[in-house]
Write a protein that holds these residues in place. Structure first.
Motif, PDB file in Angstrom:
ATOM      1  N   ILE A 267       0.837  -1.206   0.000  1.00 12.10           N
ATOM      2  CA  ILE A 267       0.000   0.000   0.000  1.00 12.10           C
ATOM      3  C   ILE A 267       0.873   1.258   0.000  1.00 12.10           C
ATOM      4  O   ILE A 267       0.643   2.195  -0.772  1.00 12.10           O
ATOM      5  CB  ILE A 267      -0.952   0.002   1.219  1.00 12.10           C
ATOM      6  CG1 ILE A 267      -2.023  -1.087   1.063  1.00 12.10           C
ATOM      7  CG2 ILE A 267      -1.608   1.369   1.399  1.00 12.10           C
ATOM      8  CD1 ILE A 267      -2.850  -1.331   2.314  1.00 12.10           C
ATOM      9  N   LEU A 268       1.888   1.261   0.851  1.00  9.39           N
ATOM     10  CA  LEU A 268       2.772   2.430   0.952  1.00  9.39           C
ATOM     11  C   LEU A 268       3.584   2.619  -0.325  1.00  9.39           C
ATOM     12  O   LEU A 268       3.714   3.745  -0.837  1.00  9.39           O
ATOM     13  CB  LEU A 268       3.704   2.273   2.154  1.00  9.39           C
ATOM     14  CG  LEU A 268       3.048   2.296   3.537  1.00  9.39           C
ATOM     15  CD1 LEU A 268       4.083   2.043   4.626  1.00  9.39           C
ATOM     16  CD2 LEU A 268       2.335   3.621   3.786  1.00  9.39           C
ATOM     17  N   ARG A 269       4.147   1.514  -0.865  1.00 11.56           N
ATOM     18  CA  ARG A 269       4.944   1.603  -2.100  1.00 11.56           C
ATOM     19  C   ARG A 269       4.101   2.116  -3.255  1.00 11.56           C
ATOM     20  O   ARG A 269       4.534   2.986  -4.025  1.00 11.56           O
ATOM     21  CB  ARG A 269       5.524   0.223  -2.414  1.00 11.56           C
ATOM     22  CG  ARG A 269       6.580   0.154  -3.545  1.00 11.56           C
ATOM     23  CD  ARG A 269       5.991   0.084  -4.950  1.00 11.56           C
ATOM     24  NE  ARG A 269       4.954  -0.920  -5.112  1.00 11.56           N
ATOM     25  CZ  ARG A 269       5.181  -2.200  -5.406  1.00 11.56           C
ATOM     26  NH1 ARG A 269       6.410  -2.644  -5.555  1.00 11.56           N
ATOM     27  NH2 ARG A 269       4.142  -3.040  -5.551  1.00 11.56           N
ATOM     28  N   ASN A 270       2.881   1.593  -3.380  1.00  9.61           N
ATOM     29  CA  ASN A 270       2.018   2.000  -4.490  1.00  9.61           C
ATOM     30  C   ASN A 270       1.640   3.480  -4.413  1.00  9.61           C
ATOM     31  O   ASN A 270       1.577   4.175  -5.435  1.00  9.61           O
ATOM     32  CB  ASN A 270       0.749   1.141  -4.514  1.00  9.61           C
ATOM     33  CG  ASN A 270       1.022  -0.277  -4.982  1.00  9.61           C
ATOM     34  OD1 ASN A 270       2.105  -0.585  -5.485  1.00  9.61           O
ATOM     35  ND2 ASN A 270       0.034  -1.147  -4.824  1.00  9.61           N
ATOM     36  N   HIS A 271       1.408   3.959  -3.195  1.00  4.20           N
ATOM     37  CA  HIS A 271       1.080   5.384  -3.029  1.00  4.20           C
ATOM     38  C   HIS A 271       2.285   6.247  -3.374  1.00  4.20           C
ATOM     39  O   HIS A 271       2.146   7.266  -4.092  1.00  4.20           O
ATOM     40  CB  HIS A 271       0.631   5.658  -1.596  1.00  4.20           C
ATOM     41  CG  HIS A 271       0.321   7.098  -1.326  1.00  4.20           C
ATOM     42  ND1 HIS A 271      -0.644   7.802  -2.017  1.00  4.20           N
ATOM     43  CD2 HIS A 271       0.868   7.988  -0.438  1.00  4.20           C
ATOM     44  CE1 HIS A 271      -0.685   9.048  -1.582  1.00  4.20           C
ATOM     45  NE2 HIS A 271       0.226   9.189  -0.633  1.00  4.20           N
TER      46      HIS A 271
END
Length: 380
Positions: A267-271
């Motif tokens: 989730i963090l990487r994609n954001h």
């Protein structure tokens, strides 16, 4: 007051988990005996080493006797490849995007009379299995393809590679240094014969690693370090007991946390990636579909990555492998998947960990966007 350190270089090394440290501490000060001594004190420490070996083996679907402790992945790679010098087959197949530890060791093997084929990859960083099939020869001894690339995070189809190799009685070594702790790895399921790993890539200590050597394949490795033959007479040297305990504990922890960590980090990487790709001209290097959850490698055209790293100050990122950081040459990985020198020298790898927070992501997005705009303005 110093600025908060924002660490986005976790493919180079990770912060040690405090539980790993706590597990190691007694073996520096209390249980300090040599694990191979035959008195009661030494035997008790040896039992702890055996337990750690079992934890590591269970984690990767292996047997304890198949785990050889080393100083890290680089030594494991050297042992796995150089240890095959006595075999009559003299052909090795690898790929151009391997870690320097593999490429340099393969180069050494060429000086020892081996023929090495370096296969190209497509623009997504993936190997063409038909090309691999066409490259196999009667004297092919080994195929070396890393499980996940350290710079792009691209995951290779090791199971399919292994099936092809087994049909031709060829050994398979996969460097799993970046994959362990981020992917579920089962050596039997993947059909791997040799697999290096290193603790510091998944919240363990530096200076300790292991080499999985398949018992079923009946591989005989030539020793590279001679002496007491502590590790199945393959690797000599007093065992690094605190490190071994730390490696075992790290495997135990990431095994229990992997599903949760993967969801959180993805989730963090994609954001992070989504917001940085809003910067004009930027693009992701390598496959977006087949890659590790924690890695994004982004090209910022018109911006020199070394200048960008300096301008980012308290934000730690990478422009290539940590083991190649002493050079300012364009990444051999990015060049191999089709980037120009200029594009490779304008690319930054962001690699996250379970300790990365949403607030840190926002700070990095803000700072990178600002720095790219400032550097581009200076260049105009």
């Amino acid at each position: 007051m110093p600025k908060q350190e924002l660490y986005f270089d976790n493919n180079a090394t990770t912060q040690m988990d405090k539980s790993v440290l706590n597990a190691m501490l007694p073996y520096f000060t209390e249980s300090y005996a040599n694990a191979t001594s035959n008195h009661l004190f030494g035997l008790s420490v040896g039992e702890a080493v055996d337990e750690s070996r079992e934890n590591i083996a269970t984690f990767i679907g292996a047997q304890p006797k198949e785990i050889i402790f080393t100083s890290g992945a680089t030594e494991s790679i050297n042992l796995a490849i150089k240890g095959l010098q006595h075999y009559s087959k003299k052909h090795i197949i690898t790929v151009t995007t391997e870690h320097k530890a593999v490429l340099d060791t393969c180069s050494f093997m060429e000086h020892c009379g081996f023929d090495v084929t370096y296969l190209p990859l497509n623009k997504e960083g993936l190997l063409d299995l038909n090309l691999l099939k066409a490259t196999i020869r009667k004297d092919t001894l080994l195929v070396c393809v890393m499980l996940a690339n350290n710079e792009t995070g691209v995951i290779n189809p090791i199971r399919e590679i292994s099936k092809l190799a087994r049909k031709n009685n060829i050994l398979v070594m996969t460097d799993a240094t970046q994959a362990i702790g981020k992917l579920a790895v089962d050596v039997s399921d993947l059909g791997i014969d040799l697999m290096p790993l290193s603790a510091h890539k998944f919240y363990g200590p530096k200076g300790i690693g292991a080499l999985y050597v398949s018992a079923a394949a009946k591989i005989k490795l030539d020793s590279q370090i001679h002496g007491g033959g502590q590790e199945r007479k393959i690797r000599s040297g007093t065992l690094n007991v605190p490190g071994i305990i730390g490696l075992g504990k790290a495997c135990e922890i990431v095994s229990a946390e992997m599903d949760t960590n993967t969801k959180q980090i993805t989730i963090l990487r994609n954001h992070l990636e989504k917001e940085l790709l809003k910067i004009e001209g930027t693009f992701v290097n390598g496959s977006i579909k087949n890659r590790l959850c924690n890695t994004t490698n982004i090209c910022f055209p018109g911006v020199n990555s070394e200048k960008m790293k300096l301008a980012l100050q308290n934000i730690s990122v990478s422009s290539g492998s940590a083991c190649s950081a002493v050079t300012t040459e364009p990444s051999h990985v990015l060049k191999a998947i089709g980037l120009s020198d200029a594009e490779a020298l304008s690319s930054i790898r962001f690699s996250l960990s379970k300790f990365t927070t949403a607030d840190e992501i926002e700070l990095v997005i803000q700072k990178v966007t600002q720095v790219v705009a400032e550097l581009r303005q200076k260049n105009n």
